[in-house]
Design an enzyme around this catalytic site. Structure first.
Site, mmCIF file in Angstrom:
data_model
loop_
_atom_site.group_PDB
_atom_site.id
_atom_site.type_symbol
_atom_site.label_atom_id
_atom_site.label_comp_id
_atom_site.label_asym_id
_atom_site.label_seq_id
_atom_site.Cartn_x
_atom_site.Cartn_y
_atom_site.Cartn_z
ATOM 1 N N LYS A 24 19.462 -22.297 -15.954
ATOM 2 C CA LYS A 24 19.506 -21.096 -16.793
ATOM 3 C C LYS A 24 18.836 -19.928 -16.089
ATOM 4 C CE LYS A 24 14.907 -21.279 -18.060
ATOM 5 N NZ LYS A 24 13.877 -20.409 -17.539
ATOM 6 N N ALA A 44 14.373 -29.152 -14.687
ATOM 7 C CA ALA A 44 13.806 -30.377 -15.270
ATOM 8 C C ALA A 44 14.081 -30.434 -16.776
ATOM 9 C CB ALA A 44 12.306 -30.434 -14.993
ATOM 10 N N ASP A 93 11.649 -25.341 -23.296
ATOM 11 C CA ASP A 93 13.000 -24.928 -22.877
ATOM 12 C C ASP A 93 14.059 -25.984 -23.161
ATOM 13 O OD1 ASP A 93 12.135 -22.600 -21.825
ATOM 14 O OD2 ASP A 93 12.365 -23.161 -19.714
#
Ligand code: C5P
Length: 304
Positions: A12, A118, A152
């Site tokens: 992203k 991750a 996230d």
């Protein structure tokens, strides 16, 4: 032995990131616009009768040398620290699954870069495990697990359908955003990473936060000029103080004449917005001439 499922885990970019306050639990209240891009890690998963989660192979795409030759520390954390393993262990325990999982992870998203690699791997591990166990419909349960693994992570659960979202809270409260056209970028990663926690610890909550409204509007309309003016990241300043590479990289990106440049997330990767694919490819070629770090072309994960 083969795997049952192969899933792409996208990176992203944060097109806007503002801090709204510091919370009692140490996290920051924020407002950020996240956009999934077409650079992705590859995750393969299989169920196994043993209750353990085994990372049987983890490596870099196309190969490790490509990264180390450009000064990048391509060490992967031990399996015990890998968010994919933690996600699958939580899934197993949370849903009361008897057996465990075997996982293979191939990384194309640099680590400690602010690109969400991750987190995306962890989210797709949850999505994959849910699919294998016929638990896809447990949206609330999966979102809760995702939020516990990292701020996230929830965004990446739905990146097949939702390419952009406004994230608030500590990043886990999501509102999908319309994207008016495919966006083209060059993403560059220097030979030095940054720790999210350290960057946040150096940040300052502004008295008057910057409004995200112009960026959301520009994104919906596909208005590139307005989008270029609206890119913003409150963490860029503290990241620059911690890692001189950020400023150097931003200057190099500016020199290849994009519409705008910005750091992503808590860094250290930066990106440049280009008008179209042709100019982005040309920009990436010039950046790839650098001896250190890596640069690649990326577009919105899909749509537009
Ligand atoms: O949630 P995650 O584990 O990715 O966050 C890593 C660190 O970044 C946290 O420990 C915290 O120091 C910082 N952080 C923050 N505010 C957020 C998200 C992360 O201060 N909204």
């Amino acid at each position: 032995m083969g795997f049952e499922l192969r899933i792409n885990a996208p990176a992203k970019l944060n097109l806007h990131l503002e801090l709204l306050g510091k919370r009692a639990d140490g996290y920051h209240e924020l407002e950020t616009v996240m956009l999934a891009i077409d650079r992705h890690d590859v995750l393969e998963i299989a169920r196994q009768p043993e209750p353990t989660v085994d990372l049987v192979d983890a490596g870099w795409i196309p190969h490790r040398r490509m990264w180390t030759d450009r000064g990048i520390d391509a060490e992967l954390p031990p399996a015990s620290d890998n968010l994919v393993c933690r996600a699958l262990e939580r899934f197993r325990d949370g849903f009361g699954i008897r057996g465990g999982f075997r996982v293979r992870l191939q990384k194309a998203i640099p680590a400690a870069a602010g690109l969400g690699g991750a987190s995306s791997d962890a989210a797709k591990a949850l999505v994959g495990a849910a699919r294998l166990h016929g638990l896809d419909h447990h949206r609330t349960g999966l979102r809760k697990l995702a939020g516990e693994i990292g701020s996230d992570v929830p965004f990446f659960l739905d990146t097949d359908r939702t390419f952009a979202a406004l994230a608030t809270g500590r990043g886990e409260v999501l509102r999908p955003l319309p994207v008016g056209g495919r966006l083209w970028f060059v993403v560059s990663y220097p030979p030095a990473g940054l720790s999210t926690g350290v960057v946040y610890a150096r940040s300052q909550v502004p008295v008057r936060p910057r409004s995200v409204a112009p960026l959301i509007d520009a994104l919906a309309r596909g208005n590139l000029q307005q989008l270029a003016k609206s890119l913003f990241n409150r963490l860029q300043e503290p990241a620059t103080m911690l890692c001189p590479w950020v400023d150097r990289l931003l200057a190099r990106l500016r020199a290849v004449a994009p519409l705008a440049v910005m750091m992503s997330g808590s860094g250290s990767a930066c990106f440049a917005l280009f008008p179209d694919r042709r100019t982005a490819v040309r920009g990436a070629k010039r950046m790839q001439g650098m001896q250190d770090g890596i640069s690649f072309v990326a577009a919105t994960a899909c749509g537009g």
